[in-house]
Design an enzyme around this catalytic site. Structure first.
Site, PDB file in Angstrom:
ATOM      1  N   LYS A  52     -12.583  -4.630  10.404  1.00  0.00           N
ATOM      2  CA  LYS A  52     -13.265  -3.679   9.504  1.00  0.00           C
ATOM      3  C   LYS A  52     -14.712  -3.460   9.953  1.00  0.00           C
ATOM      4  O   LYS A  52     -15.222  -2.343   9.907  1.00  0.00           O
ATOM      5  CB  LYS A  52     -13.209  -4.202   8.065  1.00  0.00           C
ATOM      6  CG  LYS A  52     -11.800  -4.227   7.495  1.00  0.00           C
ATOM      7  CD  LYS A  52     -11.736  -5.049   6.227  1.00  0.00           C
ATOM      8  CE  LYS A  52     -10.349  -5.037   5.619  1.00  0.00           C
ATOM      9  NZ  LYS A  52     -10.194  -6.040   4.555  1.00  0.00           N
TER      10      LYS A  52
ATOM     11  N   GLY B  78      -0.915  -9.464  -3.845  1.00  0.00           N
ATOM     12  CA  GLY B  78      -0.872  -8.370  -2.847  1.00  0.00           C
ATOM     13  C   GLY B  78      -2.189  -8.164  -2.131  1.00  0.00           C
ATOM     14  O   GLY B  78      -2.433  -7.111  -1.543  1.00  0.00           O
TER      15      GLY B  78
ATOM     16  N   VAL C 248       0.831  -1.214   0.000  1.00  0.00           N
ATOM     17  CA  VAL C 248       0.000   0.000   0.000  1.00  0.00           C
ATOM     18  C   VAL C 248       0.864   1.262   0.000  1.00  0.00           C
ATOM     19  O   VAL C 248       0.609   2.207  -0.758  1.00  0.00           O
ATOM     20  CB  VAL C 248      -0.986  -0.015   1.200  1.00  0.00           C
ATOM     21  CG1 VAL C 248      -1.768   1.291   1.281  1.00  0.00           C
ATOM     22  CG2 VAL C 248      -1.942  -1.190   1.076  1.00  0.00           C
TER      23      VAL C 248
HETATM   24  N1  HSE Z   1      -6.026  -8.483   3.351  1.00  0.00           N
HETATM   25  C1  HSE Z   1      -7.089  -7.573   3.128  1.00  0.00           C
HETATM   26  C2  HSE Z   1      -8.174  -8.239   2.308  1.00  0.00           C
HETATM   27  C3  HSE Z   1      -6.552  -6.349   2.445  1.00  0.00           C
HETATM   28  O1  HSE Z   1      -7.890  -9.276   1.711  1.00  0.00           O
HETATM   29  O2  HSE Z   1      -9.294  -7.766   2.260  1.00  0.00           O
HETATM   30  C4  HSE Z   1      -7.492  -5.181   2.376  1.00  0.00           C
HETATM   31  O3  HSE Z   1      -7.815  -4.691   3.648  1.00  0.00           O
END
Ligand code: HSE
Length: 328
Positions: free
Chosen positions: A204, A186, A14
């Site tokens: 989240k 990524g 990022v």
């Molecule tokens: N590892 C996280 C995902 C990255 O796969 O959603 C984004 O927050």
């Protein structure tokens, strides 16, 4: 023309994405905002390794050095884990820097505290990138909340889980092959256990809960189940029945004011709004009193979607500070 100096804390997927976008959009941002932005420092743990050609002179391992840079006003943070990220951002805010973070682990736990501190210091905190990658759920929800109440949030919040479940179903890949590919693209966290155990989606969800309801449920009361126990044969059987596995995070404010949440795999059928949300995509459905249900869908992980919303946060913050609306 005035110049603002910025630092990038953490130079992985990022952090590098932010650097590339700021370079590519330099002229355009300058013209739109009337302010030049210069990345003056990049904070890493090992400054001897140049990740992007031409950045060696910007590298430092010292937060003191970042804040000592004259004219430093914006800090982009893309570090993993709560510490030292929170301490760095606290110091940045106290130094009157605006901060823009992608760090969901830190923000789920310390986000309300950091925002209070920022308010007291007259600076802004951008956190769009903490949740759902390139999907603009934070700014949309902030806008909706000006008039509506949000009563329930349901979403696919981890791109890696959704990518793995999709590839197991659609390509017949094994769990391990799909995870390796998600890592090489990524999408996955440095420790992918956070993705597949449901912990990433949980963090989240807690960020969305704090924004929608001003509070979070007691973390110990939330059932968090990952996708690590779903086998290839279960995925195949579900598919034969016309069903798909989705890893779903949901939080709801009950009529008695209690906030309840859960995270885990669910089987959904063709009629379900999450059924078509494949690959690395995330989706967030917001139940509101006036609009009804609003669903946002888009890329939930990856260098450019995540970095791009951080640069958007920067443009919004600088626009607000200058008292104008940024026009396209
Ligand atoms: N590892 C996280 C995902 C990255 O796969 O959603 C984004 O927050």
């Amino acid at each position: 023309m005035a110049t603002i100096k910025a630092a990038i804390l953490g130079f992985g997927t990022v952090g590098q994405g932010i650097y590339h976008i700021l370079n590519e959009k330099r002229e355009e941002l300058k013209n739109k905002l009337g302010i030049e932005l210069e990345v003056a420092k990049i904070l890493v743990t090992d400054a001897s390794r140049e990740r992007v050609p031409g950045t060696a002179h910007l590298m430092t391992t010292s937060m003191e050095e970042v804040l000592a840079e004259s004219g430093m006003q914006v800090v982009f943070e893309a570090i993993v884990n709560e510490e030292p990220a929170y301490s760095y951002l606290k110091r940045a805010v106290e130094h009157k820097c605006h901060v823009i973070t992608a760090n969901k682990v830190m923000f789920a736990k310390r986000g309300l505290e950091l925002q209070d501190l920022a308010k007291a210091n007259g600076v802004f905190v951008g956190f769009e990138a903490t949740t759902a990658g390139g999907v603009p759920v934070i700014k949309t929800m902030k806008n909706i909340l000006l008039v509506n109440d949000v009563s329930r949030i349901q979403g696919v919040l981890n791109g890696t889980c959704n990518y793995i479940l999709t590839k197991m179903r659609a390509e017949g890949w094994s769990f391990d092959t799909a995870l390796k590919e998600a890592q090489s693209l990524g999408y996955a966290e440095a420790d992918p256990y956070n993705d597949i155990s449901g912990q990433d989606a949980f963090k989240k969800l807690m960020i969305l809960s704090a924004l929608a309801f001003g509070e979070q449920p007691d973390w110990a009361d939330v059932d968090v189940i990952g996708i690590d126990s779903i086998s290839a044969s279960q995925v195949r059987e579900a598919c034969e029945k016309g069903l798909r596995y989705r890893h779903v995070a949901e939080v709801e404010k009950l009529t008695n004011g209690k906030i309840v949440a859960k995270v885990g795999p669910q089987l959904v059928d063709k009629e379900h709004p999450l059924y078509p949300v494949d690959d690395v995509f995330n989706a967030v459905a917001l139940e509101t009193n006036y609009i009804g249900t609003l669903t946002l869908v888009g890329p939930g992980a990856g260098m450019y979607p995540t970095a791009s919303v951080m640069v958007e946060d920067y443009a919004e913050i600088i626009g607000k500070r200058a008292g104008f609306v940024v026009t396209i």
